[in-house]
Design an enzyme around this catalytic site. Structure first.
Site, PDB file in Angstrom:
ATOM      1  N   LYS A 282      11.114  17.424  23.186  1.00  0.00           N
ATOM      2  CA  LYS A 282      10.273  17.407  24.378  1.00  0.00           C
ATOM      3  C   LYS A 282      11.131  17.144  25.615  1.00  0.00           C
ATOM      4  O   LYS A 282      12.111  16.393  25.541  1.00  0.00           O
ATOM      5  CB  LYS A 282       9.209  16.317  24.263  1.00  0.00           C
ATOM      6  CG  LYS A 282       8.149  16.571  23.215  1.00  0.00           C
ATOM      7  CD  LYS A 282       7.154  15.432  23.161  1.00  0.00           C
ATOM      8  CE  LYS A 282       6.130  15.641  22.061  1.00  0.00           C
ATOM      9  NZ  LYS A 282       5.238  16.776  22.331  1.00  0.00           N
ATOM     10  N   ARG A 356      -0.038  20.517  13.239  1.00  0.00           N
ATOM     11  CA  ARG A 356      -0.749  21.481  12.399  1.00  0.00           C
ATOM     12  C   ARG A 356      -0.130  21.559  11.004  1.00  0.00           C
ATOM     13  O   ARG A 356      -0.794  21.916  10.039  1.00  0.00           O
ATOM     14  CB  ARG A 356      -0.771  22.842  13.084  1.00  0.00           C
ATOM     15  CG  ARG A 356       0.549  23.505  13.294  1.00  0.00           C
ATOM     16  CD  ARG A 356       0.513  24.607  14.359  1.00  0.00           C
ATOM     17  NE  ARG A 356       0.316  24.045  15.685  1.00  0.00           N
ATOM     18  CZ  ARG A 356       0.195  24.772  16.797  1.00  0.00           C
ATOM     19  NH1 ARG A 356       0.254  26.097  16.716  1.00  0.00           N
ATOM     20  NH2 ARG A 356       0.025  24.198  17.964  1.00  0.00           N
TER      21      ARG A 356
END
Length: 508
Positions: A282, A356
């Site tokens: 990130k 996910r």
């Protein structure tokens, strides 16, 4: 937790630090809300005018303090705004009461006792006010050098006790509403505590240990799969995310079994205890609050415990997919292919799309038990925040009626939500030349793409919904209503309400 009591006492004679009343916004200025008649009488019926002179308008969240009238045993009257005055013969909605009570409880930090003289027309109002008090009084001070001391002079401990005036101590419905509010509020605050814990103290192993302790207290069965069991079982998604961290992953299963229940709900929570993005690191400025990436697992945990405490006649299983997503020499790389628990293979194009992956394994494990419905909860995509903002979560499902029922449940308990589609044309973007599916697709509509990915790992014929709580799970701004800064416990109340509706047979 703030102690809650019901009281038929009149406000003037009640010993307390403050009397809380409601003020509504009307066309001609503020009006004193029902429940505060005895307080208004003590001001010779001129309380609304006094409040207006002090600048009050009755707007939602507004707080006005004034000295109590002569003869009152409480020294302070705290008037809190309820928003617009209801139309004739209508009452204040539950969320207005919940927010007002939360604002008052937060304002009265440090007080030993407060009397809440807010509008009460039925047991639902009692529940809303009580819930607002418990949630509004929340604070997280475990890591501060000088913890709040309730006995300290001018201490800042949360409000210790709240008496709900207008409540009937002998009324079964009123008592039940108070008990429910206390249980749900306390478990939601437990979720907030977990979300607010620093990641150096809440890794997957520590999270699992805390779950085991609480579950034992409430008669909930727990099974924990560590990294060895996950490898033996073929949980490639959870292992693939956690392999880059020294803190090893876990899959935790909580099972609440009701005596005569014939319905079974499965809740699945994303539990990334810290998300650096992995190799797809990130950028600076996006890491500071990533301890909250386990908010879905915290919500599921809290909801299962709340269902057990309330004795709901529905079997509820919670699945917590726990991992820490870190970059290292052993971390999963973009381009790697993982074999999931379902047997499908996934090409990892972005290691920051890790939620996910862990959810996929847990969804398939939950599907093996053939529950009546599965609901997963996750801080899954920034795209959902862009679409719905910071206070609303998205709902996707493989069944329109179930999606609508969840939306109604969320709105009923005061959690803003919005139904979202699963457009079939977006599925093609996840086609992979080397695996069954890729973990990324089209950039536009990214939140919907994530929902389509998850759908691939739900067993055939099982009703499923996905709640993307990326926006409301963590409040970066100042507190509002009963919502504190930091972890919010988003989706806990929606899951509990779903369990209640299922237990009552109201979902088919």
């Amino acid at each position: 937790m703030t102690a809650l009591t019901l009281s038929t006492a009149a406000a003037p004679g009640l010993r307390a630090d403050a009397i809380v009343i409601g003020v509504a916004k009307a066309a001609n200025g503020p009006v004193v809300a029902p429940g505060a008649e005895s307080v208004d009488k003590a001001y010779d019926g001129r309380l609304a005018g006094v409040l207006e002179t002090l600048g009050a308008s009755g707007a939602e969240g507004e707080v006005t303090k004034l000295p109590a009238p002569a003869g009152f045993k409480a020294p302070l009257v705290l008037a809190v705004g309820l928003g617009a005055e209801p139309e004739k013969d209508a009452s204040f909605d539950a969320e207005a009461l919940r927010r007002a009570a939360g604002v008052a409880a937060r304002t009265l930090t440090g007080a030993k006792k407060a009397a809440f003289a807010l509008p009460v027309t039925d047991a639902a109002d009692i529940g809303a006010i009580a819930e607002g008090i418990v949630l509004g009084a929340y604070s997280f001070d475990a890591y501060k050098a000088a913890p709040r001391d309730a006995k300290a002079k001018n201490g800042k401990a949360p409000l210790a006790e709240a008496a709900l005036l207008g409540g009937k101590p002998r009324d079964a419905a009123h008592k039940a509403a108070l008990v429910r509010a206390g249980a749900v509020g306390e478990e939601l605050n437990r979720a907030r505590d977990l979300i607010n814990m620093p990641p150096n103290d809440l890794d997957p192993e520590a999270f699992a240990a805390l779950v085991q302790t609480a579950a034992k207290e409430h008669g909930i069965k727990v099974q924990v799969l560590d990294e060895k069991a996950l490898a033996k079982g073929g949980y490639g998604g959870i292992l693939g995310v956690g392999v880059g961290s020294a803190a090893t992953p876990r899959l935790v299963k909580l099972s609440y079994t009701a005596g005569k229940a014939n319905k079974h709900l499965a809740f699945v929570g994303k539990g990334i205890t810290y998300d650096s993005g992995g190799i797809s690191l990130k950028p600076a400025g996006h890491n500071e609050t990533m301890k909250c990436d386990m908010s879905g697992a915290a919500a599921v945990f809290a909801a299962v415990v709340a269902a057990a405490r309330l004795g709901l006649e529905v079997n509820v299983t919670g699945w917590l997919a726990l991992a820490e997503n870190m970059p290292s020499g052993s971390a999963t790389r973009p381009g790697d292919v993982l074999r999931m628990y379902s047997g499908k293979t996934v090409e990892v194009l972005n290691t920051d799309a890790e939620g996910r992956l862990v959810l996929a394994d847990a969804l398939w494990a939950a599907s093996e038990e053939k529950p009546d419905a599965i609901v997963d909860v996750a801080t899954l995509t920034g795209a959902m925040v862009l679409a719905l903002g910071s206070r609303t979560f998205g709902i996707m499902a493989n069944d329109d009626a179930f999606r609508s029922a969840l939306h109604e449940a969320a709105e009923e308990v005061g959690e803003p939500a919005w139904p979202m589609p699963l457009p079939e044309h977006l599925r093609k973007g996840m086609d992979s030349p080397v695996a069954d599916i890729a973990n990324m697709g089209e950039r536009m509509g990214g939140g919907l793409v994530a929902g389509l990915f998850l759908r691939e790992f739900v067993g055939e014929g099982i009703t499923w919904a996905h709640l993307d709580i990326a926006g409301p799970a963590f409040n970066d701004g100042g507190p509002f209503g009963y919502t504190p800064k930091g972890g919010t416990g988003s989706a806990v109340r929606t899951l509990v309400r779903l369990a209640e509706l299922t237990a009552a047979g109201d979902l088919g």
